[in-house]
Design a protein around this motif. Structure first.
Motif, PDB file in Angstrom:
ATOM      1  N   PRO A  18      -0.183   6.724  49.597  1.00 49.91           N
ATOM      2  CA  PRO A  18      -0.202   5.296  49.931  1.00 49.91           C
ATOM      3  C   PRO A  18       0.351   4.410  48.826  1.00 49.91           C
ATOM      4  CG  PRO A  18      -2.237   6.327  50.650  1.00 49.91           C
ATOM      5  CD  PRO A  18      -1.494   7.351  49.846  1.00 49.91           C
ATOM      6  N   ARG A  19       0.245   4.853  47.583  1.00 55.37           N
ATOM      7  CA  ARG A  19       0.771   4.065  46.465  1.00 55.37           C
ATOM      8  C   ARG A  19       2.302   3.989  46.495  1.00 55.37           C
ATOM      9  NH1 ARG A  19      -2.615   2.688  42.357  1.00 55.37           N
ATOM     10  NH2 ARG A  19      -4.724   3.571  42.348  1.00 55.37           N
ATOM     11  N   ASP A  20       2.949   4.921  47.192  1.00 57.19           N
ATOM     12  CA  ASP A  20       4.409   4.939  47.258  1.00 57.19           C
ATOM     13  C   ASP A  20       4.955   4.106  48.415  1.00 57.19           C
ATOM     14  OD1 ASP A  20       4.525   6.606  45.060  1.00 57.19           O
ATOM     15  OD2 ASP A  20       4.560   8.450  46.280  1.00 57.19           O
ATOM     16  N   VAL A  21       4.070   3.629  49.281  1.00 58.22           N
ATOM     17  CA  VAL A  21       4.514   2.886  50.468  1.00 58.22           C
ATOM     18  C   VAL A  21       4.973   1.484  50.072  1.00 58.22           C
ATOM     19  CG1 VAL A  21       3.770   1.889  52.669  1.00 58.22           C
ATOM     20  CG2 VAL A  21       3.025   4.194  52.016  1.00 58.22           C
ATOM     21  N   ASN A  22       6.110   1.084  50.624  1.00 63.01           N
ATOM     22  CA  ASN A  22       6.657  -0.257  50.400  1.00 63.01           C
ATOM     23  C   ASN A  22       6.206  -1.146  51.555  1.00 63.01           C
ATOM     24  OD1 ASN A  22       8.129  -2.536  49.786  1.00 63.01           O
ATOM     25  ND2 ASN A  22      10.139  -1.603  50.174  1.00 63.01           N
ATOM     26  N   TYR A  23       5.013  -1.728  51.401  1.00 63.62           N
ATOM     27  CA  TYR A  23       4.448  -2.576  52.460  1.00 63.62           C
ATOM     28  C   TYR A  23       4.795  -4.028  52.201  1.00 63.62           C
ATOM     29  CZ  TYR A  23       1.055  -5.022  55.383  1.00 63.62           C
ATOM     30  OH  TYR A  23       0.461  -5.864  56.290  1.00 63.62           O
ATOM     31  N   ILE A  24       5.322  -4.706  53.227  1.00 61.27           N
ATOM     32  CA  ILE A  24       5.690  -6.111  53.116  1.00 61.27           C
ATOM     33  C   ILE A  24       4.797  -6.923  54.048  1.00 61.27           C
ATOM     34  CG2 ILE A  24       7.533  -7.807  53.383  1.00 61.27           C
ATOM     35  CD1 ILE A  24       9.530  -5.583  52.844  1.00 61.27           C
ATOM     36  N   PRO A  25       3.925  -7.761  53.499  1.00 65.88           N
ATOM     37  CA  PRO A  25       3.014  -8.543  54.354  1.00 65.88           C
ATOM     38  C   PRO A  25       3.672  -9.815  54.888  1.00 65.88           C
ATOM     39  CG  PRO A  25       2.516  -8.954  52.052  1.00 65.88           C
ATOM     40  CD  PRO A  25       3.639  -7.948  52.066  1.00 65.88           C
ATOM     41  N   PHE A  26       3.321 -10.160  56.108  1.00 69.65           N
ATOM     42  CA  PHE A  26       3.750 -11.401  56.735  1.00 69.65           C
ATOM     43  C   PHE A  26       2.508 -12.153  57.208  1.00 69.65           C
ATOM     44  CE2 PHE A  26       7.290  -8.531  56.969  1.00 69.65           C
ATOM     45  CZ  PHE A  26       8.396  -9.323  56.714  1.00 69.65           C
ATOM     46  N   ASP A  27       2.642 -13.461  57.344  1.00 68.57           N
ATOM     47  CA  ASP A  27       1.484 -14.268  57.730  1.00 68.57           C
ATOM     48  C   ASP A  27       1.391 -14.327  59.254  1.00 68.57           C
ATOM     49  OD1 ASP A  27      -0.769 -15.722  57.462  1.00 68.57           O
ATOM     50  OD2 ASP A  27       0.146 -17.427  56.438  1.00 68.57           O
ATOM     51  N   GLY A  28       1.102 -13.176  59.849  1.00 71.36           N
ATOM     52  CA  GLY A  28       0.963 -13.093  61.302  1.00 71.36           C
ATOM     53  C   GLY A  28       2.112 -12.340  61.955  1.00 71.36           C
ATOM     54  N   GLY A  29       1.866 -11.910  63.211  1.00 73.37           N
ATOM     55  CA  GLY A  29       2.847 -11.117  63.940  1.00 73.37           C
ATOM     56  C   GLY A  29       4.111 -11.862  64.305  1.00 73.37           C
ATOM     57  N   GLY A  30       4.046 -13.195  64.390  1.00 71.96           N
ATOM     58  CA  GLY A  30       5.228 -13.971  64.719  1.00 71.96           C
ATOM     59  C   GLY A  30       6.290 -13.857  63.644  1.00 71.96           C
ATOM     60  N   GLU A  31       5.882 -14.010  62.374  1.00 77.05           N
ATOM     61  CA  GLU A  31       6.821 -13.868  61.258  1.00 77.05           C
ATOM     62  C   GLU A  31       7.327 -12.434  61.149  1.00 77.05           C
ATOM     63  OE1 GLU A  31       5.262 -15.228  57.573  1.00 77.05           O
ATOM     64  OE2 GLU A  31       5.252 -17.342  58.155  1.00 77.05           O
ATOM     65  N   LEU A  32       6.440 -11.489  61.376  1.00 78.73           N
ATOM     66  CA  LEU A  32       6.822 -10.080  61.289  1.00 78.73           C
ATOM     67  C   LEU A  32       7.892  -9.730  62.311  1.00 78.73           C
ATOM     68  CD1 LEU A  32       6.478  -7.098  60.422  1.00 78.73           C
ATOM     69  CD2 LEU A  32       4.508  -6.986  61.965  1.00 78.73           C
ATOM     70  N   LEU A  33       7.782 -10.248  63.516  1.00 78.90           N
ATOM     71  CA  LEU A  33       8.707  -9.900  64.595  1.00 78.90           C
ATOM     72  C   LEU A  33      10.149 -10.165  64.196  1.00 78.90           C
ATOM     73  CD1 LEU A  33       9.259  -9.020  67.513  1.00 78.90           C
ATOM     74  CD2 LEU A  33       8.866 -11.400  68.208  1.00 78.90           C
ATOM     75  N   ALA A  34      10.419 -11.324  63.616  1.00 74.15           N
ATOM     76  CA  ALA A  34      11.791 -11.662  63.229  1.00 74.15           C
ATOM     77  C   ALA A  34      12.349 -10.655  62.232  1.00 74.15           C
ATOM     78  CB  ALA A  34      11.833 -13.071  62.641  1.00 74.15           C
ATOM     79  N   SER A  35      11.516 -10.152  61.333  1.00 72.76           N
ATOM     80  CA  SER A  35      11.976  -9.191  60.333  1.00 72.76           C
ATOM     81  C   SER A  35      12.219  -7.814  60.934  1.00 72.76           C
ATOM     82  CB  SER A  35      10.956  -9.107  59.191  1.00 72.76           C
ATOM     83  OG  SER A  35      10.963 -10.297  58.434  1.00 72.76           O
ATOM     84  N   ILE A  36      11.430  -7.447  61.944  1.00 71.15           N
ATOM     85  CA  ILE A  36      11.691  -6.168  62.631  1.00 71.15           C
ATOM     86  C   ILE A  36      13.006  -6.254  63.388  1.00 71.15           C
ATOM     87  CG2 ILE A  36      10.876  -4.517  64.353  1.00 71.15           C
ATOM     88  CD1 ILE A  36       8.023  -5.502  63.797  1.00 71.15           C
ATOM     89  N   LEU A  37      13.175  -7.327  64.157  1.00 69.91           N
ATOM     90  CA  LEU A  37      14.397  -7.481  64.957  1.00 69.91           C
ATOM     91  C   LEU A  37      15.622  -7.632  64.068  1.00 69.91           C
ATOM     92  CD1 LEU A  37      13.081  -9.867  67.770  1.00 69.91           C
ATOM     93  CD2 LEU A  37      13.462  -7.399  67.902  1.00 69.91           C
ATOM     94  N   GLY A  38      15.450  -8.225  62.891  1.00 69.17           N
ATOM     95  CA  GLY A  38      16.564  -8.407  61.970  1.00 69.17           C
ATOM     96  C   GLY A  38      16.761  -7.248  61.015  1.00 69.17           C
TER      97      GLY A  38
END
Length: 327
Positions: free
Chosen positions: A185-205
């Motif tokens: 888990p220490r090797d995972v590059n996790y990027i937090p977003f402030d809710g699923g709405g912000e996350l969606l744009a980054s997945i699609l992009g």
């Protein structure tokens, strides 16, 4: 290992009823659910799980005639702890509630927030739901094995996005996936977003390789073919969705999120009971049952002091799981 044991915890967000003064006649008068001027705060951006839950709950409450003129507003920031601070600062305000869930429990810990859920008045836990593992429709990863194979080869090079701060559900789920796949888990590059709405744009992009979020947040995009669903994190497949559980795919993960309502501290007993009665009437309504089915939410109803005890247990479990994962 059955991850539901150390983690029966997880599960993110519910309603804050907001609006102009309500009429003294009409629906809800017989059951004591009319709360003039009730407001519902969403502590993250529009389009996320707390937001969808809150707006669904507000509409269902109005359609069921339980109350009227509900206002829902967003106050995002710091994984929900900005909203939490505002809520706690509204001491004695019986016309305000906040949609929240496991993500806020984790954000309090990861942000070392000065206000905690112990400072609030617990109203109700409403729902439980699975997380989904999704990629953009044009992603090269067509199965969860494809994704995890590439992830194992380059853990830091495949960023994963989630709509919660470290310690929240969208962070814990991929960390548990990583451990089950043999990735530290220490090797995972996790990027937090402030809710699923912000996350969606980054997945699609394609700014993240994949995303993890609540099933109800991305049902429309999955059904429209904008997102490809690779797996779900809970113990069983989600009806209507063509995707295996992680356990079916050979990864020992069993994880769910939850969402509920809290109110400011300092309420009178009458104010507290009225908010609980509104949540109870919403829970019993046909409108809410229909919405739960449509959004893939499971019933997890719990009120008052029992919900308060659950919140204390969730805080302890978040700390325990983060330590277990070495985070």
């Amino acid at each position: 290992m059955r991850l539901r044991t150390p983690l029966a915890l997880l599960g993110a967000a519910v309603l804050v009823l907001v609006g102009p003064p309500l009429l003294s006649t009409g629906g809800g008068t017989g059951t004591g659910t009319q709360i003039p001027g009730l407001r519902l705060m969403v502590p993250n951006t529009p389009g996320g799980g707390y937001d969808i839950t809150a707006r669904t709950a507000a509409k269902n409450a109005e359609d069921a005639g339980l109350t009227h003129g509900i206002e829902v507003f967003n106050l995002p920031g710091a994984g929900g702890t900005v909203g939490l601070s505002r809520l706690v600062g509204e001491h004695g305000n019986g016309k305000l509630a906040m949609s929240m869930g496991l993500g806020v429990v984790g954000a309090v810990r990861s942000n070392d927030a000065p206000r905690t859920l112990a400072d609030t008045t617990p109203i109700a836990r409403l729902t439980e739901e699975q997380d989904v593992v999704v990629v953009a429709a044009d992603s090269p990863y067509r199965t969860v094995d494809d994704l995890i194979g590439a992830w194992k080869a380059d853990p830091g090079g495949l960023p994963v996005g989630g709509g919660s701060s470290p310690g929240g559900p969208d962070h814990l789920a991929p960390m548990l996936m990583a451990r089950a796949a043999g990735i530290s888990p220490r090797d995972v590059n996790y990027i937090p977003f402030d809710g699923g709405g912000e996350l969606l744009a980054s997945i699609l992009g394609s700014k993240v390789a994949f995303g993890v979020s609540g099933v109800g947040e991305y049902l429309d995009q999955i059904e429209a073919g904008e997102l490809r669903l690779l797996a779900v994190t809970g113990p069983e497949r989600v009806p209507g969705l063509d995707a295996p559980t992680l356990q079916e795919a050979g990864y020992d993960v069993n994880f769910t999120n939850w969402r509920g309502l809290v109110a400011p501290p300092g309420l009178t007993e009458a104010e507290r009971r009225k908010l609980i009665r509104l949540a109870e009437a919403l829970h019993d309504s046909e409108e809410w049952r229909t919405s739960m089915k449509r959004n893939g939410w499971d019933d997890a109803f719990l009120t008052g002091e029992k919900f308060g005890d659950f919140l204390k247990a969730e805080d302890r479990r978040v700390v325990s799981v983060l330590k277990e994962l070495g985070l």
